[in-house]
Design an enzyme around this catalytic site. Structure first.
Site, PDB file in Angstrom:
ATOM      1  N   HIS A 128       0.830  -1.205   0.000  1.00 35.21           N
ATOM      2  CA  HIS A 128       0.000   0.000   0.000  1.00 35.21           C
ATOM      3  C   HIS A 128       0.867   1.259   0.000  1.00 35.21           C
ATOM      4  CE1 HIS A 128      -3.597   2.450   1.150  1.00 35.21           C
ATOM      5  NE2 HIS A 128      -2.667   3.203   1.700  1.00 35.21           N
ATOM      6  N   GLU A 129       1.820   1.317   0.914  1.00 40.23           N
ATOM      7  CA  GLU A 129       2.683   2.500   0.992  1.00 40.23           C
ATOM      8  C   GLU A 129       3.579   2.608  -0.234  1.00 40.23           C
ATOM      9  OE1 GLU A 129       1.974   4.641   3.064  1.00 40.23           O
ATOM     10  OE2 GLU A 129       0.739   3.411   4.402  1.00 40.23           O
ATOM     11  N   HIS A 132       1.935   4.522  -2.961  1.00 42.58           N
ATOM     12  CA  HIS A 132       2.121   5.970  -2.827  1.00 42.58           C
ATOM     13  C   HIS A 132       3.502   6.382  -3.324  1.00 42.58           C
ATOM     14  CE1 HIS A 132      -1.597   6.747  -0.803  1.00 42.58           C
ATOM     15  NE2 HIS A 132      -1.307   6.017   0.267  1.00 42.58           N
ATOM     16  N   GLU A 157      -5.590   7.794  -3.078  1.00 40.45           N
ATOM     17  CA  GLU A 157      -5.467   6.440  -2.554  1.00 40.45           C
ATOM     18  C   GLU A 157      -5.644   5.372  -3.630  1.00 40.45           C
ATOM     19  OE1 GLU A 157      -4.490   5.495   0.357  1.00 40.45           O
ATOM     20  OE2 GLU A 157      -4.526   7.415   1.413  1.00 40.45           O
TER      21      GLU A 157
END
Length: 354
Positions: A128-129, A132, A157
């Site tokens: 997930h990170e 980004h 997101e």
């Protein structure tokens, strides 16, 4: 990083504190055509006094640099990668990104193995990170305040939720699922069981996200209708739980530790909203299939999820543009259709999972 390169160690730290211990790692990313892409720092394990959650931080945004006042700026209206190449006629300020997490530390085992074994949920968090990080790393915009995650609050997101899918993708799990000593691969039956359980409580999770979003809107929205200037947040939080039929623990104040209420103020709904588009991007672009793969737990087949074409399309149509292009335009271009079309079923399929 060596001790001299570390900024977070006391002056009297010994030489081994930051030298080759894997606590903080620095990566320079390059591309054969684009050239240098930027730098990512991985600070993945806990230590005393460290930030206690998982987050992506942009140390320096990417942006076009003019060598003289007469230089023409980059055109963000084109998907042509050469217009944004780091090797182009103009200089480009490369992004610097830090991923700060608190994953299970690599501890020496009694038999001498130095094993950093992550739980499956930690792998999902890391992906997930990293989504980004890719958004920031691969953006090529004119202005730095439109680079990478400097985009619409209810869209940022999407890349991170897209990347989460790999934690549940059979092809990816087969790639990383090896025993740290023997090298034995994760067997297909185990992978199928892991994938099958992904959506067991998806509807409840979505209901919780709606609850949090409504709470966020109430906190940052218009003042109470009764004209009062004070809002009993604990009472409101309890009432929302009851109205959504979500169990609530009386006498608790969980919302006081919910940091996203500050960082997302009035925009927390974007977390769930982005999941809708991320599911569509995954099922349409990165893992398309017309049939269900029963052996993979009923999800779409992942035969193309590790392919290059889908990733390049996501890069050129979404990640490259940061906040410099309307999200509706980017989604239409990457999906090849409107987001409101009947074919947009990725997220609803997840909610119907049994």
């Amino acid at each position: 990083l060596t001790q001299k390169e570390r900024w977070d160690l006391p002056d009297d730290a010994n030489d081994s504190a930051g030298d080759g211990d894997g606590k903080i790692r620095k990566f320079h990313f390059t591309h054969p055509e684009e050239g240098p892409l930027g730098t990512v720092y991985l600070d993945l394990h806990p230590r005393e006094g460290k930030y206690g959650h998982a987050a992506h931080f942009t140390v320096r945004c990417g942006c076009a640099l003019r060598s003289s006042p007469s230089d023409e700026p980059f055109s963000d209206s084109s998907s042509n990668s050469s217009s944004f190449s780091s090797r182009g006629a103009q200089e480009y300020q490369l992004p610097i990104v830090a991923l700060v997490c608190n994953l299970s530390p690599a501890e020496g085992s009694p038999d001498g193995h130095n094993a950093g074994l992550l739980s499956h949920s930690e792998v999902e968090t890391l992906l997930h990170e990293f989504g980004h990080a890719l958004h920031s790393l691969l953006g090529r915009t004119h202005f730095q305040h439109l680079a990478g995650t400097r985009a619409a609050m209810d869209f940022i997101e999407v890349p991170s939720h897209v990347m989460e899918n790999y934690a549940w993708d059979p092809a990816f799990l087969k790639l990383i699922g090896r025993h740290y000593r023997s090298g034995e691969e994760l067997d297909d039956a185990t992978i199928a069981r892991v994938v099958r359980g992904r959506f067991a409580f998806k509807s409840l999770e979505a209901t919780n996200q709606v609850l949090y979003s409504e709470f966020d809107q109430a906190l940052f929205g218009p003042p109470p209708a009764n004209g009062g200037d004070r809002l009993d947040t604990t009472k409101l939080f309890a009432e929302l739980h009851k109205s959504h039929h979500v169990p609530y623990a009386e006498g608790t104040h969980w919302h006081t530790k919910f940091g996203h209420l500050v960082t997302y103020g009035a925009g927390y709904y974007g977390y769930l909203y982005s999941q809708v588009f991320a599911a569509d991007v995954w099922s349409t672009v990165l893992a398309p299939s017309s049939s269900q793969d029963e052996e993979a737990g009923g999800r779409r087949s992942s035969s193309s999820s590790m392919g290059r074409s889908g990733g390049m399309k996501l890069w050129n149509e979404v990640l490259r543009h940061g906040g410099a292009r309307d999200p509706n335009v980017m989604l239409k271009n990457v999906l090849g259709r409107e987001t409101t079309s009947p074919g947009m079923t990725g997220f609803s399929d997840e909610l119907r999972w049994r």
